[in-house]
Design an enzyme around this catalytic site. Structure first.
Site, PDB file in Angstrom:
ATOM      1  N   MET A   1      -7.756   2.174   9.518  1.00 12.51           N
ATOM      2  CA  MET A   1      -7.203   0.894   8.869  1.00 12.51           C
ATOM      3  C   MET A   1      -6.325   0.448   9.983  1.00 12.51           C
ATOM      4  SD  MET A   1      -5.747   1.961   5.322  1.00 12.51           S
ATOM      5  CE  MET A   1      -6.939   1.818   3.565  1.00 12.51           C
TER       6      MET A   1
ATOM      7  N   ASP B   1       0.742   1.078   9.008  1.00 13.50           N
ATOM      8  CA  ASP B   1       0.243   0.150  10.289  1.00 13.50           C
ATOM      9  C   ASP B   1       1.345   0.142  11.368  1.00 13.50           C
ATOM     10  OD1 ASP B   1      -1.936  -0.584   8.776  1.00 13.50           O
ATOM     11  OD2 ASP B   1      -0.953  -2.423   7.960  1.00 13.50           O
TER      12      ASP B   1
ATOM     13  N   GLY C   1       0.809  -1.157   0.221  1.00 11.47           N
ATOM     14  CA  GLY C   1      -0.058  -0.018   0.016  1.00 11.47           C
ATOM     15  C   GLY C   1       0.677   1.330   0.019  1.00 11.47           C
TER      16      GLY C   1
END
Lengths: 406, 406
Positions: B182, B140, B15
């Protein structure tokens, strides 16, 4: 000029915007300058705070803190969804009379303009000397007689920056991406996504607005064409897209977007995006299909603002106080474009603004009804403010291959 | 030091982030300084571009344009979701050998680290002199041995600014608002929402992370408590919340979130937010309940970036080139916090990073498992970068009422 002595009440209604507090602070700072103003009150939660006599005494607020509030998005006084009827307006008027409120400023959309109009009529009927001004605010940009409305430019900038990003994301990981933008009747905000089109193959490749009838067949056909040509497709869609009879698209396909009770939610959900994703997946056999619903960030995100919008929102507040207190005028403040780019502010009769909706003019929409025209981009450009960012691409040549291709 | 002459290949995987091109440009500009580097190639669409011999010759890119690309979010070379197996890695290695590629830089998450590890092992087995470096990147923030990873600070800033806005919006028009963030396994990005808590009653009032088991009963109880106390409630929820067995919550309630085929989508949709909205509406009888799924904007939005993140992402790219070309080292670059706030970069063996996941440590999560601790805020603060904005409130006193209350 005889001076009408009394209190000022300022209130904020409807959905918040990034610059609604600029208008508030414009009213407060300007009103405080006039000796005939005994107090400047802010109604807590719009008209609801008026009938419940919940006022903050903004005469006692520091200028420094007001300036900090001005750059904070979302109604600092709180807002309301109350839409006053005649009875409700009587109550408002009663409280105003009790408090010797002589000036009322209501920052809001066309519903708020209507409230101001009714309260003003009651004051006239009662021969109560009173000045009421509607100060425009709406990210939908749908107030008539305005070139544009405060709040829209900043929301448009957020939408533009979102689609610049979504286009880049889609370019890096190709597929079909559908972004759903606020706007039930007017497509201005959705149209702002088109600013992301810098390079010739940049998205959004398709833009669907409530002003043109939407058919699923045409939509799928459009997406298919773009996807076949570019191997990817970014779509901007207004939450308010409707068929030729004015029925919202989501309602027509409600068997596809269901909740625990089989209800269809039209707003504040991702249902429309997911409906369109399913259609593309099923009918076009594209595997990577995603949607984003830009949601409440469009009107509240902190840190994405147009400086032109900030300045104008402040000025409509300031001008309102001047029109009412200096010039003894009622009405709705409008923004008029006088050059490229310059504006002036006028005051219009309330009944010319109230409860009316401006839509995207025909010259802003392409013939196919699936994108905007250069005219629209020319209109929007100066509103986005200074230091508008843009994306850049690598332009290096492809390197020669060595391995034989079979 | 004997100089290993040949080409550099740099690629981007997984991503996109707001600063992934800073790392790319760091590698390119630094590599181009070394006389033993014959060419600097950028692989188009990650490892997929390598096996298909699709390279841009970045030796022929202008420095000015590279700097413009550096501030553009989302992989400028394109990305891929390919996760190479041993066979795929052999193909990569074959192309490298053919092109006399001696240095490979792969910017990506822990999957990318694993690819670098396998390719590197094949080079060793074949006694092919080769340096391969993994450059960390993930919003993340879940790479082990790193204080944090490039991309996370900017995404965290976007989430923080989003929740500052959502909290203000919810304060103006009270109700329950649920924002879905997310993060499938690690809750760092969701936790960043807590930066919005400035005034004591600011949201998010509740923060749910994948690191703590989620039960619908506890969630509803928590929301009920906050709502009764404040008359409103803002919730931040990770898309990866799961029950005590590790089952994603959305899967458990799949009868509530359905599509045309009764399938449950776990990501890229608003299904989790809508599921939680329905639960609050039905079980707590709150009328105004809304959700936002922050979606792809978290990693691609143009115009919300941490300058600390930009600088570090650039430096990990630059350091990679130095480690590989000057120091003949393989490995994964890590960011190590050395002060408050200062960092240093080290290089770690690839097998220590590859395919491993870092989670939020216990001291960052409160005892109830429904919010973060001050420790986490202290950790996050310097990463957000300079001129982090904050919201301000009116502090004016309430005005006295006149009307008798009955």
């Amino acid at each position: 000029m005889d001076k009408l002595q009394g209190k000022v009440v300022v209130a904020q209604g409807g959905g918040p915007t990034a610059v609604i507090n600029q208008s508030l602070v414009g009213v407060v700072l300007e009103s405080r300058k006039f000796p005939q103003i005994t107090k400047v009150y802010g109604a807590v939660n719009g008209v609801n705070g008026i009938i419940n006599e919940r006022f903050l005494d903004l005469t006692q607020e520091t200028t420094n803190n007001l300036e900090r509030v001005a750059v904070t998005p979302s109604s600092a006084l709180g807002s309301t969804r109350d839409k006053p009827d005649a009875k409700y307006c009587e109550e408002i008027f009663e409280v105003f009379r009790m408090h010797n409120v002589r000036y009322f400023f209501y920052i809001g959309g066309n519903d708020s303009a209507d409230t101001v109009r009714i309260v003003n009529e009651q004051a006239e009927k009662s021969h109560y000397e009173f000045r009421a001004i509607h100060i425009p605010k709406t990210i939908d940009n749908d107030l008539v007689l305005n070139d544009h409305t405060p709040g829209f430019p900043s929301a448009a900038r957020f939408v533009a920056q979102s689609f610049i990003g979504l286009n880049l994301d889609n370019r890096a990981l190709p597929g079909v991406h559908i972004g759903v933008v606020m706007g039930r009747h007017a497509g201005f905000l959705t149209a702002a996504s088109a600013v992301a089109q810098k390079y010739p193959d940049d998205g959004p490749h398709l833009v669907y607005l409530p002003e043109r009838p939407f058919t699923m067949e045409k939509f799928l056909d459009d997406v298919d064409n773009v996807y076949k040509r570019l191997g990817r497709c970014v779509v901007a869609v207004s939450e308010g897209i409707q068929d030729e009879k004015g029925t919202p698209i989501l309602t027509k396909f409600k068997d596809l977007g269901c909740d625990a009770h089989g209800n269809v939610q039209l707003s504040g959900t991702g249902a429309l995006g997911e409906l369109l994703v399913q259609q593309v997946k099923n009918k076009l056999q594209v595997s990577r299909v995603r949607s984003d619903t830009l949601g409440y960030l469009q009107r509240s995100f902190m840190g994405c603002v147009s400086d032109v919008d900030q300045r104008e929102a402040r000025e409509v507040g300031e001008k309102s106080a001047q029109f009412a207190i200096w010039h003894d005028t009622d009405g709705s403040i409008t923004i008029n474009r006088t050059g490229y780019y310059s504006v002036d502010y006028q005051i219009q009769p309330l009944d010319k603004i109230a409860a009316k909706t401006k839509l995207m003019p025909d010259e802003f929409i392409n013939a196919q009804g699936n994108n905007v025209t250069p005219d629209f981009k020319y209109y929007l450009q100066p509103l986005l403010g200074s230091s508008m960012i843009e994306a850049s691409r690598l332009r290096a040549p492809e390197a020669p291959t060595i391995r034989k291709k079979d």
